[in-house]
Design a protein around this motif. Structure first.
Motif, short mmCIF file in Angstrom:
data_model
loop_
_atom_site.label_atom_id
_atom_site.label_comp_id
_atom_site.label_asym_id
_atom_site.label_seq_id
_atom_site.Cartn_x
_atom_site.Cartn_y
_atom_site.Cartn_z
N THR A 256 31.55 62.09 31.26
CA THR A 256 31.24 63.15 31.77
C THR A 256 29.95 63.16 32.18
OG1 THR A 256 32.84 64.26 30.36
CG2 THR A 256 31.19 65.52 31.22
N ILE A 257 29.73 63.11 33.38
CA ILE A 257 28.02 63.46 33.64
C ILE A 257 27.53 64.74 34.36
CG2 ILE A 257 28.11 60.88 34.59
CD1 ILE A 257 28.46 61.85 37.34
N SER A 258 28.49 65.71 34.26
CA SER A 258 28.22 67.14 34.35
C SER A 258 29.20 67.81 33.97
CB SER A 258 28.03 67.28 35.87
OG SER A 258 27.76 68.83 36.21
N MET A 259 29.14 69.04 33.44
CA MET A 259 29.86 69.93 32.80
C MET A 259 30.05 71.20 34.00
SD MET A 259 31.20 69.07 30.06
CE MET A 259 31.81 70.59 29.36
N LYS A 260 29.16 71.50 34.37
CA LYS A 260 28.92 72.75 35.32
C LYS A 260 28.19 72.24 36.75
CE LYS A 260 27.89 76.81 33.82
NZ LYS A 260 26.95 77.76 32.86
N PHE A 403 23.93 72.01 39.81
CA PHE A 403 24.20 71.34 38.63
C PHE A 403 23.55 72.08 37.32
CE2 PHE A 403 22.11 68.27 35.68
CZ PHE A 403 23.15 67.89 34.97
N ASN A 404 24.51 72.44 36.33
CA ASN A 404 24.23 72.96 35.35
C ASN A 404 24.07 74.72 35.43
OD1 ASN A 404 24.17 71.35 33.07
ND2 ASN A 404 21.90 70.78 33.40
N GLY A 405 24.77 75.01 36.64
CA GLY A 405 24.74 76.60 36.74
C GLY A 405 23.79 77.00 37.76
N ALA A 406 23.13 76.15 38.32
CA ALA A 406 21.77 76.66 39.29
C ALA A 406 22.38 77.50 40.36
CB ALA A 406 21.28 75.47 39.97
N PRO A 407 21.50 78.37 40.88
CA PRO A 407 21.66 79.39 41.84
C PRO A 407 22.15 78.77 43.03
CG PRO A 407 19.38 79.50 41.30
CD PRO A 407 20.01 78.52 40.30
N GLN A 408 22.67 79.40 44.07
CA GLN A 408 23.05 78.95 45.19
C GLN A 408 21.57 78.62 46.15
OE1 GLN A 408 25.86 78.55 46.49
NE2 GLN A 408 26.35 79.49 48.53
N LYS A 417 16.66 68.56 44.46
CA LYS A 417 17.41 69.23 43.29
C LYS A 417 18.85 69.01 42.89
CE LYS A 417 14.04 72.73 44.43
NZ LYS A 417 14.08 74.41 44.76
N GLY A 418 19.02 68.98 41.67
CA GLY A 418 20.65 69.03 41.16
C GLY A 418 20.85 67.52 40.75
N LEU A 419 22.18 67.35 40.55
CA LEU A 419 22.65 66.09 40.07
C LEU A 419 22.91 65.30 41.30
CD1 LEU A 419 23.98 64.21 37.76
CD2 LEU A 419 26.21 65.46 38.44
N LYS A 420 22.42 63.90 41.37
CA LYS A 420 22.31 62.83 42.26
C LYS A 420 23.06 61.65 41.74
CE LYS A 420 18.73 62.33 44.84
NZ LYS A 420 17.51 62.16 45.47
N GLY A 440 38.76 79.11 42.19
CA GLY A 440 37.81 78.20 42.65
C GLY A 440 36.59 78.26 42.08
N ASP A 441 35.72 76.82 42.07
CA ASP A 441 34.81 76.91 41.37
C ASP A 441 33.41 76.84 42.31
OD1 ASP A 441 32.33 76.38 39.63
OD2 ASP A 441 33.04 74.39 39.02
N PRO A 442 32.54 77.70 42.52
CA PRO A 442 31.34 77.70 43.33
C PRO A 442 30.41 76.79 43.16
CG PRO A 442 31.21 79.84 42.23
CD PRO A 442 32.59 79.14 41.58
N LEU A 443 30.48 76.55 41.84
CA LEU A 443 29.44 75.23 41.31
C LEU A 443 29.92 73.96 42.02
CD1 LEU A 443 28.71 76.50 37.62
CD2 LEU A 443 27.63 77.11 39.76
N SER A 444 31.01 73.81 42.36
CA SER A 444 31.25 72.54 42.83
C SER A 444 30.51 72.18 44.18
CB SER A 444 32.67 72.38 42.95
OG SER A 444 33.45 73.27 43.83
N LEU A 445 29.86 73.03 44.65
CA LEU A 445 29.04 72.76 45.86
C LEU A 445 28.39 71.24 45.84
CD1 LEU A 445 28.20 74.43 48.45
CD2 LEU A 445 25.93 74.72 47.30
N HIS A 446 28.70 70.42 46.97
CA HIS A 446 28.08 69.10 47.02
C HIS A 446 27.80 68.58 48.50
CE1 HIS A 446 32.34 68.91 47.63
NE2 HIS A 446 31.91 67.94 48.34
N GLY A 447 27.00 67.60 48.37
CA GLY A 447 26.62 67.13 49.88
C GLY A 447 26.37 65.62 49.75
N ALA A 448 26.33 64.85 50.89
CA ALA A 448 25.84 63.54 50.86
C ALA A 448 24.31 63.44 51.53
CB ALA A 448 26.70 62.95 51.90
N CYS A 449 23.51 62.89 50.70
CA CYS A 449 22.10 62.76 51.17
C CYS A 449 21.90 61.73 52.08
CB CYS A 449 21.38 62.28 50.00
SG CYS A 449 21.31 63.59 48.36
N PRO A 450 20.92 62.00 52.89
CA PRO A 450 20.90 60.79 53.83
C PRO A 450 20.77 59.44 53.42
CG PRO A 450 19.32 63.04 54.28
CD PRO A 450 20.06 62.90 53.17
N VAL A 451 21.08 58.50 54.28
CA VAL A 451 20.91 57.13 53.81
C VAL A 451 19.55 56.62 54.51
CG1 VAL A 451 21.75 54.67 54.36
CG2 VAL A 451 23.35 56.56 53.82
N GLU A 452 18.87 56.13 53.72
CA GLU A 452 17.47 55.64 53.86
C GLU A 452 17.33 54.25 54.42
OE1 GLU A 452 14.86 56.99 50.93
OE2 GLU A 452 15.79 59.03 51.00
#
Length: 472
Positions: A256-260, A403-408, A417-420, A440-452
């Motif tokens: 488990t790497i994140s609960m929320k 991550f951890n219930g942070a706001p939108q 910011k958040g879990l990477k 549905g879980d709104p905290l499941s918001l996720h993205g792909a950071c740019p490849v550097e």
């Protein structure tokens, strides 16, 4: 909020009271003999004694079990006792479901050690209720919390359990009156035992055979996170066979790497050969990705949100079939809940803005195709299994900004910011778009950071909360 990837791209699922009868005295040795023979032959187990005639139960259940304990037939220590599952009304469906998961029914005692793999000590796990069946009692841990469970003596009536406990105290809404799938009971290893549609006269004896079981309001298994850093070993089918009648299994560690939101990590899920194979067969069909636009985003180009390339793969070879089987076994969710495999390639500076994988019906009211696909909210994407097919020199992380219930977040491209999660070839993460209660879980918001630096290859399996028509 940013739109998510299109599903159509993958080619548009009154407890029977023990009224005060007087116990009959039965000779001690006679009961020991009955118990020894019955237990040795596998005919009688303590839970099954409760389905006998009431008079017989009153004489056997207390006297025989206590006699056997005096002879140390039942150990008070933690013990997992294999049992044979009893068929239910839709036994063919359940057998196929559990076959793909690679699980076997076991009797699990409700002791501290076993409960520790499922209880949440601080915050509730909404929609996951732990039921403990002992010789004469039923205990319930609502929302998987540690506080003392309620104890009910001699619970035998399935109607009492359904109406007074499940629909009553646990406040589970019948699926006919909600926008969720029917609730379901599972063993501690993710084996589906019985669901709301089949819950009836045989259900309580069946659940008692397992000892400790979990009720999921949303009807699908979700690995309980317990706490960040929690690890569990699970047996997973590889998808390959050793012989015509023997499936190859391996033990994998889920961390488990994140609960929320709930995010789990599994290393060495895919071999290097399999990673390279997926890249090779997908490369000729890679195109710049599209997205399914929310009502408010209609008319905007997909590149506003997503600049990666992608291709959908239908399993047509042994490796892809094996990975679909393995994914089903890992998640304990049937293969026919999966979409086709989406393969992704991110070049320098390419990214995917933060988004949700599940479809909020309120945000797609003008999209008749999406509303039909999700049955107006009854069906939805439950989980994403994300496969990392390459290492990345710099960048390319998967980010969870809430991550951890942070706001939108204000900026959906912000990767500070958040879990990477760093890409690691062969690793997968499982993140759940829905809560165990079917919402549905709104905290499941996720993205792909740019490849550097370098190129990022990945793939994902979207898994729905119901059977779909993509993968059979």
């Amino acid at each position: 909020m940013v739109s998510r990837a299109s599903a159509s791209q993958s080619q548009k699922k009154a407890s029977r009271a023990k009224a005060g009868s007087t116990k009959q005295e039965v000779p001690y040795l006679r009961h020991v003999f009955v118990a020894l023979i019955g237990l040795t032959m596998g005919i009688i187990t303590p839970p099954l004694m409760s389905i006998f005639h009431q008079d017989l139960e009153e004489t056997l259940l207390g006297t025989v079990v206590s006699s056997c304990r005096r002879l140390n037939i039942f150990s008070t220590q933690s013990k997992i006792i294999p049992t044979t599952p009893v068929a239910t009304t839709r036994n063919n469906d359940l057998e196929e479901t559990n076959r793909t998961r690679g699980v076997r029914s076991k009797f699990v005692e409700c002791n501290k050690e076993n409960l520790g793999s499922f209880l949440h000590k601080e915050e509730a796990n909404p929609g996951v209720h732990i039921f403990c069946f002992t010789d004469q009692n039923m205990m319930v841990y609502k929302d998987s919390l540690t506080p003392s469970p309620k104890t009910l003596l001699n619970v035998l009536s399935w109607r009492t359990v359904l109406n007074e406990i499940i629909y009553g105290e646990l406040m589970v809404t019948p699926h006919t009156k909600s926008n969720t799938q029917p609730f379901a009971f599972f063993s501690t290893n993710g084996e589906k035992i019985v669901d709301e549609l089949d819950f009836g006269e045989d259900s309580i004896p069946l659940l008692m055979q397992h000892g400790m079981v979990l009720l999921f309001q949303g009807g699908n298994w979700i690995w309980p996170g317990v706490h960040i850093g929690f690890k569990r070993q699970v047996d997973v089918l590889s998808g390959y066979t050793l012989s015509p009648h023997t499936d190859h299994t391996s033990s994998l560690e889920i961390e488990t790497i994140s609960m929320k939101p709930l995010v789990l990590s599994v290393k060495n899920f895919i071999s290097e050969k399999e990673c390279d194979h997926i890249q090779k067969i997908a490369e000729p069909d890679m195109e710049y990705s599209s997205v399914s636009l929310m009502d408010k985003d209609k008319g905007r180009p997909a590149s506003d949100f997503r600049t990666s390339q992608s291709a959908f793969l239908v399993a047509e070879d042994d490796i892809m079939h094996a990975l679909e089987e393995r994914t089903a076994s890992l998640t304990r969710i049937p293969k026919n809940h999966q979409e086709y495999t989406q393969v992704l390639r991110y070049g320098h500076s390419e990214k995917y803005s933060a988004h949700l994988d599940w479809f909020d019906p309120e945000l797609y009211q003008q999209d008749a195709q999406t509303q039909s696909l999700i049955d107006y909210g009854k069906r939805n994407r439950l989980a994403t299994v994300f496969w990392y097919l390459s290492d990345v020199e710099e960048g390319g992380h998967t980010v969870f900004p809430r991550f951890n219930g942070a706001p939108q977040p204000y900026n959906f491209d912000d990767c500070t910011k958040g879990l990477k999660v760093k890409p690691e070839k062969g690793k997968v993460i499982i993140f759940y778009s829905m809560l165990p209660n079917g919402q549905g879980d709104p905290l499941s918001l996720h993205g792909a950071c740019p490849v550097e630096k370098g190129i990022k290859w990945a793939a994902n399996k979207w898994i729905w909360n119901a059977k779909m028509s993509f993968v059979s």
